[in-house]
Each structure stands twice: as C-alpha cells, then as structure tokens.
Design a protein around this motif. Structure first.
Motif, short mmCIF file in Angstrom:
data_model
loop_
_atom_site.label_atom_id
_atom_site.label_comp_id
_atom_site.label_asym_id
_atom_site.label_seq_id
_atom_site.Cartn_x
_atom_site.Cartn_y
_atom_site.Cartn_z
N TRP A 448 6.43 4.84 -8.84
CA TRP A 448 5.47 5.07 -9.91
C TRP A 448 4.94 6.51 -9.87
O TRP A 448 4.71 7.08 -8.82
CB TRP A 448 4.30 4.09 -9.80
CG TRP A 448 4.56 2.76 -10.46
CD1 TRP A 448 5.78 2.19 -10.67
CD2 TRP A 448 3.58 1.87 -10.97
NE1 TRP A 448 5.64 0.98 -11.28
CE2 TRP A 448 4.29 0.74 -11.48
CE3 TRP A 448 2.20 1.87 -11.05
CZ2 TRP A 448 3.65 -0.34 -12.07
CZ3 TRP A 448 1.56 0.78 -11.62
CH2 TRP A 448 2.27 -0.31 -12.13
N ARG A 449 4.73 7.04 -11.09
CA ARG A 449 4.17 8.37 -11.25
C ARG A 449 2.86 8.28 -12.03
O ARG A 449 2.39 7.20 -12.34
CB ARG A 449 5.18 9.30 -11.96
CG ARG A 449 6.46 9.51 -11.17
CD ARG A 449 6.18 10.23 -9.85
NE ARG A 449 7.39 10.44 -9.07
CZ ARG A 449 7.77 9.68 -8.07
NH1 ARG A 449 7.02 8.63 -7.71
NH2 ARG A 449 8.89 9.93 -7.40
N LEU A 450 2.33 9.43 -12.39
CA LEU A 450 1.03 9.50 -13.06
C LEU A 450 0.98 8.63 -14.32
O LEU A 450 0.03 7.86 -14.53
CB LEU A 450 0.71 10.96 -13.41
CG LEU A 450 -0.58 11.21 -14.20
CD1 LEU A 450 -1.80 10.76 -13.39
CD2 LEU A 450 -0.71 12.69 -14.57
N HIS A 451 2.00 8.74 -15.17
CA HIS A 451 1.96 8.01 -16.44
C HIS A 451 1.99 6.50 -16.23
O HIS A 451 1.46 5.73 -17.04
CB HIS A 451 3.12 8.45 -17.35
CG HIS A 451 4.48 8.09 -16.83
ND1 HIS A 451 5.14 8.84 -15.89
CD2 HIS A 451 5.30 7.03 -17.13
CE1 HIS A 451 6.31 8.28 -15.62
NE2 HIS A 451 6.43 7.18 -16.35
N ASP A 452 2.63 6.04 -15.15
CA ASP A 452 2.66 4.61 -14.87
C ASP A 452 1.26 4.06 -14.57
O ASP A 452 0.89 2.98 -15.03
CB ASP A 452 3.58 4.33 -13.68
CG ASP A 452 5.02 4.72 -13.95
OD1 ASP A 452 5.62 4.17 -14.88
OD2 ASP A 452 5.53 5.60 -13.22
N GLN A 454 -1.55 5.51 -15.50
CA GLN A 454 -2.36 5.65 -16.71
C GLN A 454 -2.12 4.49 -17.69
O GLN A 454 -3.03 4.07 -18.40
CB GLN A 454 -2.07 7.00 -17.38
CG GLN A 454 -2.62 8.18 -16.59
CD GLN A 454 -2.23 9.52 -17.19
OE1 GLN A 454 -1.14 9.66 -17.78
NE2 GLN A 454 -3.10 10.50 -17.05
N LYS A 455 -0.88 3.96 -17.70
CA LYS A 455 -0.58 2.82 -18.57
C LYS A 455 -1.40 1.59 -18.19
O LYS A 455 -1.85 0.83 -19.04
CB LYS A 455 0.91 2.48 -18.47
CG LYS A 455 1.82 3.41 -19.25
CD LYS A 455 3.26 2.96 -19.09
CE LYS A 455 4.21 3.91 -19.82
NZ LYS A 455 5.62 3.48 -19.66
N ALA A 458 -4.71 2.03 -19.72
CA ALA A 458 -4.64 2.59 -21.07
C ALA A 458 -5.68 2.02 -22.02
O ALA A 458 -6.16 2.71 -22.94
CB ALA A 458 -3.24 2.38 -21.65
N GLN A 462 -9.47 7.52 -21.53
CA GLN A 462 -8.90 8.58 -20.67
C GLN A 462 -9.30 8.36 -19.22
O GLN A 462 -10.41 7.92 -18.91
CB GLN A 462 -9.39 9.95 -21.13
CG GLN A 462 -8.75 11.11 -20.38
CD GLN A 462 -9.27 12.46 -20.88
OE1 GLN A 462 -10.01 12.52 -21.85
NE2 GLN A 462 -8.87 13.52 -20.19
N THR A 463 -8.36 8.67 -18.34
CA THR A 463 -8.61 8.51 -16.90
C THR A 463 -8.14 9.74 -16.14
O THR A 463 -7.31 10.52 -16.62
CB THR A 463 -7.87 7.29 -16.33
OG1 THR A 463 -6.46 7.42 -16.61
CG2 THR A 463 -8.40 6.00 -16.95
#
Length: 563
Positions: A448-452, A454-455, A458, A462-463
């Motif tokens: 997992w990366r940042l966008h994972d 953030q999802k 979501a 914003q986080t």
C-alpha cells in the motif's frame, strides 16, 4: 574568552570565582554529528522513540566546544555583564594508561561548522581533556595498585613473576651494572630502554636485591624509549619518592579530568543552566562527562535530574502564551527568536549588556553564530527577555525571580516537531497527547502507498498521512469535526476488517504506555529478580555518584518543571 589547554587553569579559577554570584548560565555545545540513523523522525513518534534517537546520537558523537555565559548585574553601570567562556574540548590521551576515545563524525555537521568558522586545528591540538567519574575512579585504582605492586615486589608475601630463561642473562647483567655503579660517585644510572614486561621484572629483582639502597623511576616520553632510572636512596628518602610519585600520578589524573571540573562546579553552584533545544546537548553532556546514557527514557530522566537538576530549555518558553502571542516567527532558530523578542516596541535587552575584558570578543554588533560561547550568550539573552515579558518585572531581574521562573519552567525539554507533545518533563509525568482527529492504522499490506490509505478515509475529507513503519501509519483529519464519524465507522468495524486495523490515537497511546510498563517490569526482574523489582536505576546511580568529589588541581604537575 577562548579557552584551550594552554589557559585552562587560569580560566577555571576565574570561572569558579565568578560562578557563586551569577544570575544564570547560558550553555551551548557544538558537536561532531546530529543523527546516527538515516531514517527521519516523524511527528507522531512516542517520547521513548524520540529519546532513543537522541540517546544513540549522544552515545556516538562528541562535544568539541562548550560555551558557558555567566550573567551578572553591575549596579554601578546599571548594565548586565556577560562573560562567555568558550571551552575547546578534545579527549586527548594525556597518558598512555588513560582512556583512548573513539567517536563518530557526520560529514555534513563538520562541513557546517567549518563554514561557520570553527577552528578544528585549535580543537584537536589544544582541546581540553576530560574523564567521567567512573574513568577517574578506575585510573586512581590503577595508581594505587601500581604503587602497591612496586612496594611489594621484593617481599616474600608478593607473588614474584618467574624470569623467562631467555631474559635471565640480560636481567643479571643489569643487576651487576647496578652493583658496579654503586661503587662509583655517579648520581644516577639509566638502564637500557625496555618494554613494560621487562621493566616489571627489573623492578621486582632490583627491589629484592637492593631493597632500600636504590630507587627506581620509569623515564621516557614514549613507550618505545621508556627506561628505568636508578638513583641512590635510603628508606626515608624512598618513602618520600613514593609519595611524590603518587601525588604526581594523581595530579596527572586530575588534569585529565579537565573540562569536567567546570561542569562539577556549575552543578554544585545550583546556578540555573539555560539551554536552547537542549535535549541532544543534555544527552551528550551526560554521556560524555558523567555516565553512559540508559537504554530507556525513565532511567534517562532519573539520570538527568540527578546530574543537572536546575536546567531550563529556553526553546520551550517560546510556546508560552505570554511570550508567543506577540511574536511573528517564521524561522525558529536561536538568532531569529532573540531578534523577534527584542524588536520594537519591546526592550532590546542586548543593549543592556557589557562585555568586560577578557570577555570582550562579542562586544560589537557582529554575530558569531555557532561559536558555542556566543550562542550561550544569546541563550541567556533569550531567557532574560522571556522572564521580563512574562513577569513585567523591572530590570535588573533578581535571582529570587529567576529561581521562581526556573521552578515553573525548568526540566521541560522541548520536543521538536512532535504533534500533541510540546516537551519532555524530566521531573514528572509526561502529558498524554490530545489528538482526537488522528488515527493509527496498521496491518495493511506492505504494497500500500499514500493513495491507498487516503481511499480508506476518503469519506471524511482531506487527510495527512505519516508513515511510521512498514504496515503502520498515522492519519490526521483536516476537518477535525469528522473525528467522531471515523470512530463510529472505521474504528468500530476495525476488528472485523481483515485488511487493516484502525484505532484512535488515544487508544494507541494507552497501549504504548501499557507495553512500556510491561517492558520495564520485565527488564527490572531480569536484572534484580522478581523479589527486587522495586530496586531501580536510581539506586545504582546513587551508588556510582555518591563519592563525586572535586579532585585536586595542580597545574604545575599536570601533564601538559508547568506554565
């Protein structure tokens, strides 16, 4: 006043004379590195993790310059007097039997100091030596053992060393040469250079054969050219020579204690010690000059309070409402903060200082940043400016007022860039961070990366995501009002989620405290046993420093608390 080995005793005498009447003492250090690990600190680290970073740096690097600025009030001139001592420090091995220090160097730190004018040639060639109390005690024991060995080497009670057959002829020849020399009028006889083992044998055999007729003394500047000088004597003279030798060796050790004499005097005086962003300075001071840094935070706090009980981190004061309210700071370094504190309409306290000789190096408007003596002066200025802002007291500030402020502000070490934690409280319990909008997520896939992440959040706006380690991270909500929704959805359903686990920051903090307590009890039982679990690091510290005494200095004989 720049202080090296050449003028150390003069500076120490002056320092000790000025110290009892000082209002406060600004202190700053320059050292050979900042970080041991490549990984960067993050804002959600626990205090234990942040201490571990500073502990590792404190064990690895070396203070090479320490500035101490003593502040007094001159009632006649109606000015403060700033007297900055800039001590250059280096662990010179003054005697072959003394500790030979190893330490780390961080290239970027050395380059930064060079760019700011640090004279490393002066530090390395004329730096003041030092010893910890434990090192000093070991050296004194060695001296006693050596002298006892020499006195006993010819007695029947002493276990003599057998002479190797290969050395017997040489030893006998030298004994014969002493016999022949005794028949002459020559004052002394120098035996051929020999290694320490051969010299030990010679001391033994000479004492056994000639007893009180001769005295032996090792001479020579290096190990390679060391030899024994034999002189005529009698029992009384020999006893005096032995006493002179003992005093000489003890004076050499006292000289090697060096810069620690300064810190011992400062500690004994109870004059408030002022640091700036001082947690690493404190770690280095403790480890380098007093005692190895403990592995865990609680034992560190005990050690720090034991050695330096009257310390103020002036960076912490900038967060006090009565100080920070009118400041417009962008950069939070020492120089910028001082300039903001003294900017109109505030009183420019810098104009209220005089720099009497020989402390007049900073008697102009030129900044000498990152020279420890100058930064120590700025630290003292910062403290006085903060006391004036908070108390609205007229100048001069009294020692009683200073002590009241120290009692309120002291022992709180600023924690740089830590969310919800302003300081480490050396003298009590630390506050629990109040971060209801922050959540700890763990057990997610390593891919997992940042966008994972953030999802996952979501639906709550914003986080900001901070990765703590592989498979763990902290997620901060920009819209803090959404925190209860996260708790009622993601956190409540977390136990049934096989992909990740989410808990509130408060729960995470509580679990960390419980884990820490278990580790502490386990560690204590492993050291003391289950029946002695209440025995603590504090007792061992009392034992190791109970007999701290100020050693005799003989330069002639030296080897060259909440707001």
């Amino acid at each position: 006043m720049d202080v090296t080995r050449d003028n150390f005793y003069e500076a120490l005498e002056l320092f000790n004379n000025l110290l009892p009447t000082a209002l406060c003492a600004g202190l700053d250090t320059e050292f050979t590195g900042l970080t041991v690990e490549e990984s960067k600190a993050h804002g959600y680290e626990s205090l234990e993790e942040r201490y571990a970073r500073n502990r590792d740096a404190g064990r690895a690097f070396l203070i090479i310059q320490c500035g101490i600025c003593l502040v007094h009030w001159d009632d006649e001139a109606k000015k403060y007097l700033a007297r900055s001592f800039n001590f250059n420090i280096f662990p010179r091995q003054a005697h072959k039997a003394h500790p030979d220090t190893r330490f780390l160097v961080q290239a970027s730190s050395i380059e930064y100091l060079i760019q700011n004018g640090t004279d490393f040639q002066k530090i390395f060639s004329k730096g003041i030596s030092y010893m910890t109390p434990a090192q000093e005690e070991r050296q004194l024991k060695k001296v006693k053992q050596m002298l006892l060995s020499r006195e006993s080497s010819g007695s029947a009670q002493f276990d003599r060393i057998p002479i190797p057959p290969a050395e017997a002829a040489s030893i006998n020849r030298q004994l014969e040469s002493i016999e022949a020399w005794l028949q002459t009028d020559e004052e002394a006889l120098n035996l051929p250079p020999a290694n320490s083992f051969i010299r030990r044998l010679l001391y033994q055999e000479i004492q056994a054969k000639f007893n009180d007729k001769v005295a032996c003394n090792t001479k020579g500047a290096t190990r390679q050219d060391s030899f024994i000088e034999v002189t005529r004597t009698d029992k009384q003279t020999k006893q005096k020579l032995a006493e002179d030798q003992r005093k000489k060796l003890e004076d050499e050790i006292s000289a090697a204690v060096g810069f620690r004499h300064v810190l011992d005097s400062l500690r004994a005086s109870r004059v408030p010690i002022l640091l700036f962003n001082g947690i690493l300075d404190l770690c280095l001071l403790l480890h380098q000059f007093y005692s190895p840094l403990p592995d865990n935070l609680e034992d560190f706090k005990v050690l720090a309070q034991k050695i330096f009980p009257v310390v103020v981190d002036t960076r912490h004061l900038i967060d006090l409402p009565l100080v920070s309210g009118s400041l417009n700071l962008v950069v939070y370094n020492l120089s910028s903060i001082v300039k903001a504190l003294v900017a109109p309409p505030s009183v420019d306290i810098r104009t209220m200082f005089l720099f009497p000789a020989p402390f007049d190096k900073y008697n102009n408007d030129k900044e000498v940043l990152h020279e420890a003596g100058y930064d120590a002066f700025l630290t003292a200025v910062l403290m006085l400016a903060c006391v004036h802002r908070v108390t609205c007291a007229e100048f001069p500030l009294t020692r009683e007022l200073m002590d009241q402020c120290v009692a309120q502000w002291g022992s709180k070490m600023q924690m740089h860039n830590m969310f919800g934690v302003q300081y480490l409280n050396l003298a009590g319990e630390d506050k629990q961070p109040d971060l209801p909008h922050v959540f700890h997520i763990s057990n997610f896939p390593s891919t997992w990366r940042l966008h994972d992440l953030q999802k996952v959040f979501a639906n709550f706006g914003q986080t900001f995501v901070t990765f703590a380690s592989s498979g763990t991270a902290f997620v901060s909500l920009v819209d803090k009002s959404k925190a209860e929704e996260v708790v009622s959805t993601l956190v409540s359903n977390s136990d049934s989620n096989e992909t990740y686990r989410i808990i509130s920051h408060a729960t995470f903090w509580q679990q960390e405290q419980e884990r820490k307590q278990i580790m502490k009890l386990t560690r204590m039982e492993s050291v003391h046993g289950p029946n002695d679990a209440d025995s603590s690091f504090s007792q061992s510290l009392d034992d190791s420093h109970a007999d701290l005494k100020r050693p005799r200095l003989s330069p002639e004989n030296s080897m060259t608390q909440e707001a």
